[in-house]
Design a protein around this motif. Structure first.
Motif, PDB file in Angstrom:
ATOM      1  N   ARG A  20       0.897  -1.146   0.005  1.00 58.51           N
ATOM      2  CA  ARG A  20      -0.034   0.113   0.087  1.00 58.51           C
ATOM      3  C   ARG A  20       0.966   1.118   0.120  1.00 58.51           C
ATOM      4  O   ARG A  20       0.387   2.214  -0.821  1.00 58.51           O
ATOM      5  N   ALA A  74       0.885   3.950  -2.959  1.00 58.53           N
ATOM      6  CA  ALA A  74       0.941   5.693  -2.594  1.00 58.53           C
ATOM      7  C   ALA A  74       2.101   6.413  -3.254  1.00 58.53           C
ATOM      8  O   ALA A  74       1.777   7.297  -3.977  1.00 58.53           O
ATOM      9  N   ALA A 110      -5.146  12.709  -4.909  1.00 58.99           N
ATOM     10  CA  ALA A 110      -6.321  12.181  -4.073  1.00 58.99           C
ATOM     11  C   ALA A 110      -6.038  10.477  -3.972  1.00 58.99           C
ATOM     12  O   ALA A 110      -6.201   9.999  -2.944  1.00 58.99           O
ATOM     13  N   ALA A 111      -5.758   9.957  -4.964  1.00 55.76           N
ATOM     14  CA  ALA A 111      -5.396   8.549  -5.186  1.00 55.76           C
ATOM     15  C   ALA A 111      -4.511   8.092  -3.933  1.00 55.76           C
ATOM     16  O   ALA A 111      -4.550   7.160  -3.461  1.00 55.76           O
ATOM     17  N   ARG A 132      -3.185   9.842  -1.472  1.00 52.06           N
ATOM     18  CA  ARG A 132      -3.668  10.035  -0.126  1.00 52.06           C
ATOM     19  C   ARG A 132      -4.852   8.869   0.411  1.00 52.06           C
ATOM     20  O   ARG A 132      -4.548   8.781   1.658  1.00 52.06           O
ATOM     21  N   ALA A 133      -5.684   8.528  -0.343  1.00 54.25           N
ATOM     22  CA  ALA A 133      -6.547   7.592   0.065  1.00 54.25           C
ATOM     23  C   ALA A 133      -5.825   6.416   0.304  1.00 54.25           C
ATOM     24  O   ALA A 133      -6.017   5.551   1.375  1.00 54.25           O
ATOM     25  N   GLU A 134      -4.734   5.897  -0.328  1.00 55.80           N
ATOM     26  CA  GLU A 134      -4.031   4.801  -0.238  1.00 55.80           C
ATOM     27  C   GLU A 134      -3.313   4.746   1.059  1.00 55.80           C
ATOM     28  O   GLU A 134      -3.310   3.806   2.024  1.00 55.80           O
ATOM     29  N   ALA A 157      -4.360   6.676   3.728  1.00 53.50           N
ATOM     30  CA  ALA A 157      -5.489   6.601   4.777  1.00 53.50           C
ATOM     31  C   ALA A 157      -5.869   4.953   4.948  1.00 53.50           C
ATOM     32  O   ALA A 157      -5.721   4.544   6.141  1.00 53.50           O
ATOM     33  N   ARG A 158      -5.872   4.195   3.988  1.00 50.20           N
ATOM     34  CA  ARG A 158      -5.888   2.645   4.019  1.00 50.20           C
ATOM     35  C   ARG A 158      -4.620   2.155   4.887  1.00 50.20           C
ATOM     36  O   ARG A 158      -4.967   1.091   5.582  1.00 50.20           O
ATOM     37  N   SER A 210      -4.760   2.854   8.598  1.00 52.50           N
ATOM     38  CA  SER A 210      -6.009   2.168   9.130  1.00 52.50           C
ATOM     39  C   SER A 210      -5.473   0.600   9.181  1.00 52.50           C
ATOM     40  O   SER A 210      -5.803  -0.158  10.152  1.00 52.50           O
ATOM     41  N   GLU A 234       2.797  11.455   3.156  1.00 55.75           N
ATOM     42  CA  GLU A 234       1.907  12.476   3.380  1.00 55.75           C
ATOM     43  C   GLU A 234       2.518  13.800   3.114  1.00 55.75           C
ATOM     44  O   GLU A 234       2.012  14.873   2.407  1.00 55.75           O
ATOM     45  N   GLY A 246      -6.441  16.251  -7.742  1.00 53.80           N
ATOM     46  CA  GLY A 246      -6.692  16.188  -6.287  1.00 53.80           C
ATOM     47  C   GLY A 246      -5.618  16.968  -5.527  1.00 53.80           C
ATOM     48  O   GLY A 246      -5.637  17.044  -4.341  1.00 53.80           O
TER      49      GLY A 246
END
Length: 268
Positions: A33, A37, A47-48, A50-52, A54-55, A58, A73, A262
């Motif tokens: 992951r 990113a 945007a993609a 940052r979403a990765e 975030a995953r 988590s 980031e 994004g």
């Protein structure tokens, strides 16, 4: 087998020979992951990316991956001018590592330290930036080949700090050393960025026009490899040396692509 192929492909896009290749739609492990990113960020798909990240946060991959995610980031923010906000992420990237001295921890610590130095540069705190770079250099005292990327980054930020301090000779020397190290590495993206930095250092020297041809070559490589953030930076550099409608169009197209994906530029 499929997971291994995906991991290899992600590594080749993030830090290898195919930075502009289509990024696989999913990653199978926390480390993958992070690679995904990085690959997305290199192509300007903010945007993609940052979403990765975030995953990844988590997923709870441990201190090193938490640190790498925070540094990544910060890098995405810094590319668009948000140095002060980026410094919070880089500070966290350093703090979560504690005193660990594994190779993986040293890799992440160097990323955090060079990131913090670049953040300090963007905030006009050159003395702090140089102190942070000294701390990074201490982590690289042993000639461990696993830290090839961190050595290149150290020379990048040292060059940028030197240029900001008015020392174009040192800036060019460090940029040239980054080119040497990058050319010996597997990463096309690091090669292109190092060439861009050397062109920028040349433009700060006694003959700024000498940077025009190197800047054009870098711009062509950015276009070839779909490195949109570097393409934007190269167009800015070339436009400052040789202003013209064609390079201005490249800059505007690159900015539009970044915003559409994004990215949000800081307004100065």
């Amino acid at each position: 087998m499929l997971a291994t192929l995906t991991a290899d492909r992600l590594a080749d896009i993030a830090f290898g020979s195919a930075p502009g290749a289509p990024v696989p739609p999913a990653a199978d492990s926390p480390h993958d992951r992070w690679l995904r990113a990085v690959a997305l960020g290199g192509q300007g798909r903010y945007a993609a990316a940052r979403a990765e990240l975030a995953r990844l946060r988590s997923a709870g991959g441990g201190a090193v991956l938490d640190s790498l995610a925070a540094s990544t980031e910060a890098s995405l923010l810094r590319q668009l001018g948000w140095h002060r906000i980026a410094s919070g992420h880089d500070g966290r990237a350093l703090a979560v590592l504690g005193a660990a001295q594994t190779v993986a921890a040293r890799i992440a610590r160097c990323d955090a330290l060079t990131g913090l130095a670049a953040d300090a540069l963007g905030c006009g705190r050159l003395d702090l930036g140089f102190r942070l770079l000294e701390r990074c250099a201490d982590q690289l005292a042993e000639d461990d080949p696993a830290l090839w990327r961190q050595r290149i980054r150290l020379h990048w930020v040292t060059a940028e700090m030197s240029l900001a301090a008015g020392d174009s000779v040192r800036g060019r020397d460090d940029a040239a050393r980054a080119v040497e190290l990058a050319d010996a590495s597997p990463s096309v993206r690091h090669q292109v960025k190092s060439e861009l930095l050397l062109a920028a250092a040349t433009s700060a020297g006694p003959d700024p026009a000498a940077a025009a041809e190197p800047a054009r070559r870098v711009l062509a490589r950015c276009t070839e490899h779909n490195l949109i953030p570097l393409r934007w930076a190269a167009s800015m550099l070339l436009g400052g040396i040789e202003p013209g409608a064609a390079v201005e169009l490249v800059r505007l197209e690159s900015e539009a692509a970044i915003v559409a994906a994004g990215g949000r530029f800081r307004e100065w």
